[in-house]
Design a protein around this motif. Structure first.
Motif, PDB file in Angstrom:
ATOM      1  N   VAL A   1      -0.510  -4.638  18.991  1.00  0.00           N
ATOM      2  CA  VAL A   1      -1.346  -5.117  17.886  1.00  0.00           C
ATOM      3  C   VAL A   1      -2.679  -5.605  18.437  1.00  0.00           C
ATOM      4  N   ARG A   2      -3.740  -5.331  17.718  1.00  0.00           N
ATOM      5  CA  ARG A   2      -5.057  -5.814  18.130  1.00  0.00           C
ATOM      6  C   ARG A   2      -5.918  -6.039  16.893  1.00  0.00           C
ATOM      7  N   ILE A   3      -6.889  -6.893  17.014  1.00  0.00           N
ATOM      8  CA  ILE A   3      -7.834  -7.127  15.929  1.00  0.00           C
ATOM      9  C   ILE A   3      -8.668  -5.863  15.718  1.00  0.00           C
ATOM     10  N   GLY A   4      -8.792  -5.458  14.469  1.00  0.00           N
ATOM     11  CA  GLY A   4      -9.503  -4.231  14.136  1.00  0.00           C
ATOM     12  C   GLY A   4      -8.594  -3.028  13.973  1.00  0.00           C
ATOM     13  N   MET A   5      -7.303  -3.169  14.289  1.00  0.00           N
ATOM     14  CA  MET A   5      -6.369  -2.053  14.168  1.00  0.00           C
ATOM     15  C   MET A   5      -6.197  -1.654  12.706  1.00  0.00           C
ATOM     16  N   ARG A   6      -6.217  -0.362  12.425  1.00  0.00           N
ATOM     17  CA  ARG A   6      -6.051   0.141  11.071  1.00  0.00           C
ATOM     18  C   ARG A   6      -4.571   0.186  10.710  1.00  0.00           C
ATOM     19  N   VAL A   7      -4.255  -0.239   9.490  1.00  0.00           N
ATOM     20  CA  VAL A   7      -2.873  -0.251   9.017  1.00  0.00           C
ATOM     21  C   VAL A   7      -2.824   0.274   7.588  1.00  0.00           C
ATOM     22  N   LYS A   8      -1.622   0.629   7.146  1.00  0.00           N
ATOM     23  CA  LYS A   8      -1.423   1.094   5.776  1.00  0.00           C
ATOM     24  C   LYS A   8      -0.122   0.514   5.243  1.00  0.00           C
ATOM     25  N   PRO A   9       0.012   0.396   3.910  1.00  0.00           N
ATOM     26  CA  PRO A   9       1.194  -0.257   3.337  1.00  0.00           C
ATOM     27  C   PRO A   9       2.419   0.646   3.319  1.00  0.00           C
ATOM     28  N   VAL A  10       3.579   0.009   3.410  1.00  0.00           N
ATOM     29  CA  VAL A  10       4.868   0.678   3.224  1.00  0.00           C
ATOM     30  C   VAL A  10       5.510   0.036   2.001  1.00  0.00           C
ATOM     31  N   TRP A  11       5.717   0.818   0.949  1.00  0.00           N
ATOM     32  CA  TRP A  11       6.210   0.285  -0.318  1.00  0.00           C
ATOM     33  C   TRP A  11       7.731   0.246  -0.346  1.00  0.00           C
ATOM     34  N   ARG A  12       8.254  -0.732  -1.059  1.00  0.00           N
ATOM     35  CA  ARG A  12       9.691  -0.778  -1.302  1.00  0.00           C
ATOM     36  C   ARG A  12      10.071   0.309  -2.309  1.00  0.00           C
ATOM     37  N   PRO A  13      11.346   0.708  -2.341  1.00  0.00           N
ATOM     38  CA  PRO A  13      11.782   1.660  -3.373  1.00  0.00           C
ATOM     39  C   PRO A  13      11.505   1.109  -4.769  1.00  0.00           C
ATOM     40  N   VAL A  14      11.292   2.008  -5.718  1.00  0.00           N
ATOM     41  CA  VAL A  14      10.912   1.616  -7.079  1.00  0.00           C
ATOM     42  C   VAL A  14      11.893   0.613  -7.669  1.00  0.00           C
ATOM     43  N   GLU A  15      13.192   0.830  -7.463  1.00  0.00           N
ATOM     44  CA  GLU A  15      14.199  -0.036  -8.081  1.00  0.00           C
ATOM     45  C   GLU A  15      14.204  -1.444  -7.498  1.00  0.00           C
ATOM     46  N   GLN A  16      13.527  -1.670  -6.374  1.00  0.00           N
ATOM     47  CA  GLN A  16      13.494  -2.996  -5.756  1.00  0.00           C
ATOM     48  C   GLN A  16      12.210  -3.770  -6.061  1.00  0.00           C
ATOM     49  N   ARG A  17      11.273  -3.157  -6.756  1.00  0.00           N
ATOM     50  CA  ARG A  17       9.996  -3.821  -7.021  1.00  0.00           C
ATOM     51  C   ARG A  17      10.124  -4.782  -8.197  1.00  0.00           C
ATOM     52  N   ARG A  18       9.432  -5.929  -8.077  1.00  0.00           N
ATOM     53  CA  ARG A  18       9.536  -6.989  -9.079  1.00  0.00           C
ATOM     54  C   ARG A  18       8.178  -7.497  -9.561  1.00  0.00           C
ATOM     55  N   GLY A  19       7.093  -6.835  -9.191  1.00  0.00           N
ATOM     56  CA  GLY A  19       5.782  -7.363  -9.539  1.00  0.00           C
ATOM     57  C   GLY A  19       5.403  -8.507  -8.628  1.00  0.00           C
ATOM     58  N   SER A  20       5.544  -8.296  -7.323  1.00  0.00           N
ATOM     59  CA  SER A  20       5.309  -9.320  -6.313  1.00  0.00           C
ATOM     60  C   SER A  20       4.586  -8.690  -5.134  1.00  0.00           C
ATOM     61  N   ILE A  21       3.890  -9.519  -4.344  1.00  0.00           N
ATOM     62  CA  ILE A  21       3.248  -8.998  -3.144  1.00  0.00           C
ATOM     63  C   ILE A  21       4.289  -8.448  -2.184  1.00  0.00           C
ATOM     64  N   LEU A  22       5.548  -8.882  -2.331  1.00  0.00           N
ATOM     65  CA  LEU A  22       6.624  -8.368  -1.489  1.00  0.00           C
ATOM     66  C   LEU A  22       7.104  -6.994  -1.939  1.00  0.00           C
ATOM     67  N   ASP A  23       6.504  -6.442  -3.023  1.00  0.00           N
ATOM     68  CA  ASP A  23       6.769  -5.043  -3.363  1.00  0.00           C
ATOM     69  C   ASP A  23       6.225  -4.129  -2.269  1.00  0.00           C
ATOM     70  N   ILE A  24       5.263  -4.629  -1.513  1.00  0.00           N
ATOM     71  CA  ILE A  24       4.874  -3.980  -0.260  1.00  0.00           C
ATOM     72  C   ILE A  24       5.788  -4.554   0.809  1.00  0.00           C
ATOM     73  N   SER A  25       6.657  -3.727   1.369  1.00  0.00           N
ATOM     74  CA  SER A  25       7.611  -4.213   2.362  1.00  0.00           C
ATOM     75  C   SER A  25       6.889  -4.765   3.581  1.00  0.00           C
ATOM     76  N   HIS A  26       5.907  -4.001   4.075  1.00  0.00           N
ATOM     77  CA  HIS A  26       5.145  -4.399   5.255  1.00  0.00           C
ATOM     78  C   HIS A  26       3.997  -3.414   5.427  1.00  0.00           C
ATOM     79  N   PHE A  27       3.197  -3.630   6.441  1.00  0.00           N
ATOM     80  CA  PHE A  27       2.155  -2.683   6.824  1.00  0.00           C
ATOM     81  C   PHE A  27       2.506  -2.120   8.195  1.00  0.00           C
ATOM     82  N   LYS A  28       2.086  -0.880   8.428  1.00  0.00           N
ATOM     83  CA  LYS A  28       2.343  -0.236   9.714  1.00  0.00           C
ATOM     84  C   LYS A  28       1.054   0.412  10.211  1.00  0.00           C
TER      85      LYS A  28
END
Length: 211
Positions: free
Chosen positions: A180-207
Motif C-alpha cells: 500500500v502507498r499514498i497515491g495508489m489507485r483503487v476501485k470498489p468491490v460491491w457486496r452481492p445484491v441480496e446483502q445490500r442495505r443502503g449503507s456505506i458497507l454495501d461496498i465490501s472493500h476497495f482493492k
C-alpha cells in the motif's frame, strides 16, 4: 481520608475478559485474597460509607431518530443499487463524494448529480492491528484508508490551491500491507445484491486498480 473503590459483582461481569482478569490479578486478589467476592459482598452491605466510591453497571435505553438529509439519502439509495453517486459543482467542476447540495469552495448551490465509476486513490492510510476486541492483537492488520475519488480534486491555476472533497474512509483488501502507498489507485468491490442495505458497507472493500 483515603477512599477505596468497591467493585460490585455485576459490574465486574460486564467488563471485557482481558481487563477483568487484569483487575482481579493486580487489584482484588492482591487486596482481599481469593475470597474477594464474598468479602466485598459483606463489606458492601455492612460497612459502606459515603467516602467510598461505588462502581456499578446498568443499561440505559436510548432511542434516536436520525434523518440523513436529501443528498445523503439519495447517496445511500444509490449504494443499495450498486451505484456510487456524487454531485458536481458548476463553479469549480469538482465532483463531491459524499454528495452535498452546497459547494463550500464556490459558495453556490449544487444540483447536478453524477454516477461515479468508484475509481479513487489513497490519500492516507493506517495499519490497524486492533479489531473489535481491543485485548487481541490481529495477526494480519486491517488496512484503513482515506480515499479521494477521481475528479473530486482540483487545482486552481492561479494560486495552485488544491480543492478537494472530504473523501471516504474505507477498508483496502486483496493487497499486502507493504504494497500500500499514498497515491495508489483503487476501485470498489460491491457486496452481492441480496446483502445490500443502503449503507456505506454495501461496498465490501476497495482493492488495487492497477496502474
Amino acid at each position: 481520608m483515603t477512599s477505596r473503590i468497591i467493585y460490585t459483582h455485576d459490574y465486574l461481569q460486564q467488563l471485557p475478559q482481558a481487563f477483568r482478569q487484569h483487575l482481579l490479578k493486580n487489584g482484588l486478589n492482591k487486596e482481599y485474597g481469593k475470597d474477594w467476592e464474598d468479602i466485598l459482598n459483606k463489606e458492601y452491605s455492612e460497612t459502606w460509607r459515603v467516602e467510598n466510591l461505588v462502581l456499578s453497571h446498568w443499561k440505559i435505553l436510548c432511542r434516536y431518530a436520525h434523518t440523513p438529509g436529501e443528498a445523503l439519502a439519495e447517496f445511500l439509495v444509490g449504494l443499495r443499487e450498486g451505484r456510487l453517486l456524487g454531485t458536481r459543482c458548476s463553479g469549480c467542476g469538482r465532483v463531491l463524494i459524499p454528495p452535498r447540495l452546497f459547494c463550500e469552495w464556490c459558495l453556490r448551490e449544487v444540483s447536478d448529480w453524477v454516477e461515479h465509476s468508484g475509481e479513487a486513490f489513497v490519500s492516507t492510510y493506517s495499519l490497524a492491528y486492533i479489531g473489535t476486541d481491543p485485548g487481541v492483537r490481529l495477526a494480519e492488520p486491517n488496512i484503513v484508508a482515506v480515499l479521494w475519488f477521481k475528479d473530486t480534486v482540483k487545482e486552481t491555476p492561479s494560486s495552485k490551491t488544491v480543492l478537494h472533497a472530504a473523501g471516504l474512509m474505507h477498508m483496502i483488501r486483496e493487497c499486502r500491507p507493504e504494497d500500500v502507498r499514498i497515491g495508489m489507485r483503487v476501485k470498489p468491490v460491491w457486496r452481492p445484491v441480496e446483502q445490500r442495505r443502503g449503507s456505506i458497507l454495501d461496498i465490501s472493500h476497495f482493492k488495487p486498480a492497477g496502474e
